[in-house]
Design a protein around this motif. Sequence first.
Motif, PDB file in Angstrom:
ATOM      1  N   GLU A 254      79.591 -21.234  93.789  1.00 35.75           N
ATOM      2  CA  GLU A 254      80.988 -20.795  94.535  1.00 35.75           C
ATOM      3  C   GLU A 254      82.239 -20.962  94.035  1.00 35.75           C
ATOM      4  N   ASP A 255      82.095 -19.852  93.464  1.00 37.17           N
ATOM      5  CA  ASP A 255      83.030 -19.661  92.672  1.00 37.17           C
ATOM      6  C   ASP A 255      84.104 -19.208  92.979  1.00 37.17           C
ATOM      7  N   ASN A 256      85.139 -19.077  93.403  1.00 34.86           N
ATOM      8  CA  ASN A 256      86.605 -18.723  94.179  1.00 34.86           C
ATOM      9  C   ASN A 256      86.448 -17.345  93.772  1.00 34.86           C
ATOM     10  N   GLN A 257      86.611 -17.385  92.215  1.00 34.66           N
ATOM     11  CA  GLN A 257      87.250 -16.085  92.343  1.00 34.66           C
ATOM     12  C   GLN A 257      86.500 -14.772  92.134  1.00 34.66           C
ATOM     13  N   TYR A 258      85.049 -15.461  91.742  1.00 35.48           N
ATOM     14  CA  TYR A 258      83.905 -14.395  91.721  1.00 35.48           C
ATOM     15  C   TYR A 258      83.876 -13.928  93.209  1.00 35.48           C
ATOM     16  N   GLN A 259      83.569 -14.913  94.159  1.00 32.95           N
ATOM     17  CA  GLN A 259      83.721 -14.440  95.639  1.00 32.95           C
ATOM     18  C   GLN A 259      84.773 -13.480  95.733  1.00 32.95           C
ATOM     19  N   TYR A 260      85.936 -13.602  95.157  1.00 29.67           N
ATOM     20  CA  TYR A 260      87.244 -12.639  95.301  1.00 29.67           C
ATOM     21  C   TYR A 260      86.802 -11.852  94.643  1.00 29.67           C
ATOM     22  N   LEU A 261      86.628 -11.364  93.293  1.00 36.10           N
ATOM     23  CA  LEU A 261      86.032 -10.267  93.639  1.00 36.10           C
ATOM     24  C   LEU A 261      85.166  -9.493  94.426  1.00 36.10           C
ATOM     25  N   LEU A 262      84.063 -10.042  94.609  1.00 38.86           N
ATOM     26  CA  LEU A 262      83.395  -9.291  95.817  1.00 38.86           C
ATOM     27  C   LEU A 262      83.711  -9.028  96.511  1.00 38.86           C
ATOM     28  N   GLY A 263      84.359  -9.585  97.499  1.00 41.28           N
ATOM     29  CA  GLY A 263      85.501  -8.974  98.354  1.00 41.28           C
ATOM     30  C   GLY A 263      86.447  -8.102  98.344  1.00 41.28           C
ATOM     31  N   LEU A 264      86.441  -7.511  97.124  1.00 39.58           N
ATOM     32  CA  LEU A 264      87.560  -6.398  96.983  1.00 39.58           C
ATOM     33  C   LEU A 264      86.381  -5.271  96.711  1.00 39.58           C
ATOM     34  N   VAL A 265      85.459  -5.400  96.287  1.00 41.83           N
ATOM     35  CA  VAL A 265      84.564  -4.663  96.114  1.00 41.83           C
ATOM     36  C   VAL A 265      83.835  -4.008  97.378  1.00 41.83           C
ATOM     37  N   LEU A 266      84.217  -5.298  98.443  1.00 42.95           N
ATOM     38  CA  LEU A 266      83.664  -4.680 100.062  1.00 42.95           C
ATOM     39  C   LEU A 266      84.341  -3.991  99.840  1.00 42.95           C
ATOM     40  N   LYS A 267      85.974  -3.932  99.502  1.00 43.84           N
ATOM     41  CA  LYS A 267      87.188  -3.502 100.751  1.00 43.84           C
ATOM     42  C   LYS A 267      86.935  -2.428  99.863  1.00 43.84           C
ATOM     43  N   GLY A 268      86.587  -1.434  98.831  1.00 38.92           N
ATOM     44  CA  GLY A 268      86.466  -0.128  98.480  1.00 38.92           C
ATOM     45  C   GLY A 268      87.788   0.117  98.064  1.00 38.92           C
ATOM     46  N   GLY A 269      88.232   0.916  97.111  1.00 41.87           N
ATOM     47  CA  GLY A 269      89.076   1.575  96.497  1.00 41.87           C
ATOM     48  C   GLY A 269      89.352   1.349  95.816  1.00 41.87           C
ATOM     49  N   ALA A 270      90.970   1.946  94.910  1.00 43.82           N
ATOM     50  CA  ALA A 270      91.230   1.392  93.073  1.00 43.82           C
ATOM     51  C   ALA A 270      90.605   0.027  93.219  1.00 43.82           C
ATOM     52  N   GLN A 271      91.041  -1.054  94.303  1.00 47.63           N
ATOM     53  CA  GLN A 271      91.157  -2.589  93.511  1.00 47.63           C
ATOM     54  C   GLN A 271      89.795  -2.287  93.941  1.00 47.63           C
TER      55      GLN A 271
END
Length: 292
Positions: A254-271
Amino acid sequence: MSSIKVDPKKVDELSAQTKRFGEFVEREERKVNQSISQLVRDTQKQYPELYGRSELNEIERLLKEIRKQAEAISVGLRDKARVLTEAAARYRKDEETAKTSTKKKYEFVSPSTYYSTNGRLSGEGLTSYLEDALFQDPEVQKLHQLALHGTEEEKKEAKERIDAIFKARNTIARAQVAYSVYKAFRNTYLMQQAHKEAMKQREILKGYDIDEELYGADVNISEYFKGSALEACSYDPSMQIVKDGKFVPILMPEDNQYQYLLGLVLKGGAQGAWAQKQVDEIHKQLGEIGRA
């Protein structure tokens, strides 16, 4: 599960210290260089025939070389300070995004809530319900009429059936979204589990005689899941743990920051690449804790 915590203030402080050190190197080098250069010039002027003039020339050459190196170090430190300042700004932005992304989790709205006791329809989201393709299905239409005009017992049973039908359809939609996320992380086991869940719900709809064109295996209905892609996932797509030959699914933290990281991984690219490194580091730390 905890994510890597970064204090932007500390990063800013390191940036400032790095910049000051670069300025110190440049300033002190200039003072020492000027002092020695002046001493060499005075020596050459006072003793023009001094044996070892070539040694004095070598000193001058070395001083120039040191000057170049000091300037390079100073420039390098200034660049590092700039990168750290940018990193601190990025961490602040990421933290703010993680905070603002904290929202009410998606919840299934039961259609039965739209049916009032006086036989009328009302409620937020009613228009979407009435325009839903599933609402137009003949079987659902029959239940809808019973929910409005049937006996009390018929109304109760009709509304329960409508809820079950829409819940099954939305669960399929959720499973399809989760499947795409698990696929992005190459998590084969969780992909299979999402597929099994979708098949189970299709059997439920089939039992209610709902037209298979609305939910069949070849029909993409992921649009009916209104939450985020990660909200569709019951388990962490990035964790693939096998124990005694069996896959061990890990509930989505449920950690928001961890889920935010997973969301960035999904988006791909440099981030996404940056976020993947952070996630890998978290997994590494968890592994070390587990071994301890």
